[in-house]
Enzyme design. Sequence first.
Site, mmCIF file in Angstrom:
data_model
loop_
_atom_site.group_PDB
_atom_site.id
_atom_site.type_symbol
_atom_site.label_atom_id
_atom_site.label_comp_id
_atom_site.label_asym_id
_atom_site.label_seq_id
_atom_site.Cartn_x
_atom_site.Cartn_y
_atom_site.Cartn_z
ATOM 1 N N ARG A 60 1.085 -1.206 -0.113
ATOM 2 C CA ARG A 60 -0.022 0.211 0.271
ATOM 3 C C ARG A 60 0.641 1.144 -0.021
ATOM 4 N NH1 ARG A 60 -1.633 1.220 4.600
ATOM 5 N NH2 ARG A 60 -2.395 -0.201 5.526
ATOM 6 N N LYS A 80 -9.058 6.445 -19.528
ATOM 7 C CA LYS A 80 -9.721 7.004 -20.707
ATOM 8 C C LYS A 80 -8.696 6.733 -21.194
ATOM 9 C CE LYS A 80 -13.784 7.553 -17.970
ATOM 10 N NZ LYS A 80 -13.573 8.766 -17.229
HETATM 11 C C1 LIG Z 1 -14.162 9.065 -16.351
HETATM 12 C C2 LIG Z 1 -13.679 10.078 -15.923
HETATM 13 C C3 LIG Z 1 -13.157 10.562 -14.178
HETATM 14 C C4 LIG Z 1 -13.720 9.530 -13.129
HETATM 15 O O1 LIG Z 1 -12.917 8.380 -13.752
HETATM 16 P P1 LIG Z 1 -12.894 7.062 -13.192
HETATM 17 O O2 LIG Z 1 -11.815 5.831 -13.916
HETATM 18 O O3 LIG Z 1 -14.476 6.166 -14.154
HETATM 19 O O4 LIG Z 1 -12.955 6.659 -11.626
HETATM 20 C C5 LIG Z 1 -13.038 11.706 -13.546
HETATM 21 N N1 LIG Z 1 -12.860 13.234 -14.520
HETATM 22 C C6 LIG Z 1 -13.191 12.799 -16.090
HETATM 23 C C7 LIG Z 1 -12.963 13.878 -17.445
HETATM 24 C C8 LIG Z 1 -13.371 11.434 -16.907
HETATM 25 O O5 LIG Z 1 -13.186 11.493 -17.943
#
Ligand SMILES: *Cc1c(COP(=O)(O)O)cnc(C)c1O
Length: 388
Positions: A52, A201
């Site tokens: 951790r 993403k």
């Molecule tokens: C998807 C997203 C998040 C959240 O991220 P997760 O990986 O789904 O927890 C935060 N900010 C933006 C701009 C996003 O597109």
Amino acid sequence: MSKKNYSDISTALIHGGIYGDERTGAVNVPIYQTSTYEQISLGKHTGYEYSRTGNPTREALEALIAELESGTSGFAFASGMAAITAVLSLFKSGDKIIISSNVYGGTFRVLDKIFKNFGILYSIEDTTDLEGLDKKITEDVKAIYIESPANPLMTITDLKAIADIAKKHEILSIVDNTFMTPYLQRPIEFGIDIVLHSATKYLGGHSDLIAGLVVVNNKELGERIAFIQNATGGILQPFDSFLLIRGIKTLGVRLDRHVENAEKIVDYLVNHSAVKKVYYPGLEDFPGYEVNRKQAKNGGAMLSFELNDNLDIRKFFDGLGLVALAESLGGVESLVCHPASMTHASIPYDIRQKVGITDGLIRLSVGIEKVDEIIADLDHAIQLAGEN
Ligand SMILES: *Cc1c(COP(=O)(O)O)cnc(C)c1O
């Protein structure tokens, strides 16, 4: 391994951070799938005690993202929301955070439903109105938190101006850089204090993992985030850290193709008689075009558009074949979403209307497929949406 000589980010994506494995010469950092580490003797350890607190695979990723974002240290979390939660944990009861009007729905939700209960308050402001924003910074405001482009209207905020305002008032500036990635935009180079990502993403890039990253611009902030990361424990696992390092290696080639496709699709949409409006920062007549050009390499690969009112949006979504209706973005495959009922559904209807997230708005994450085939799919769906 010996420090290699490079200066371009395309090379840094592949060689940055901690490269390979010194012991064996493996060109990839091993996956240290371990929770603990045997200590040499009482009070003497290898630098690792418990995963951790520290894990070599995660550390390699953290060094890589810090280098890519021109920061002093990086931190990897189990999701973008875990990264955001760690950053928001810097604040205490009575502190107020200014957020831009189009922040990610989950960011609004965690502030409104979780942090508010602990007395950490937020206010939603138009961060493109810089003079107005400056006046909103009262004694209790401790940070400005923005996205540029902001989801889903691609609203552009001037990063340097935000950093300057924050410095003037001695408060923190925070940028969610998910839509651009360090390949296209590096907010710390404009004076921003903290950059964070949903690495789920573009950085991961293959819609096969959930991860979050934080990068800070100084040692003191680094120590505070390290403490929060260890204390609250929302860390990224070794295997997922490896997957993310792997994804980042191809970020440059992927984004070049993503953007090339996006520009062609924008061109198609702008010239379509059934399309009312296109939101894309790379369009010369888009309101944030000039500011975006100053701070980012190009307009990115996210865009939104509205069909004319007489078209049936449900038929549009039903008519798509190649382009999938799904939450998320930034993967190799093209994804379309309906912000009002999906990504931004947690924002109340009246606030959605106020900030321009209409029920007819469609958001497209342009993938790296053959662009002619993406356009053919959109064209077919738009045609169906126009038939009664
Ligand atoms: C998807 C997203 C998040 C959240 O991220 P997760 O990986 O789904 O927890 C935060 N900010 C933006 C701009 C996003 O597109």
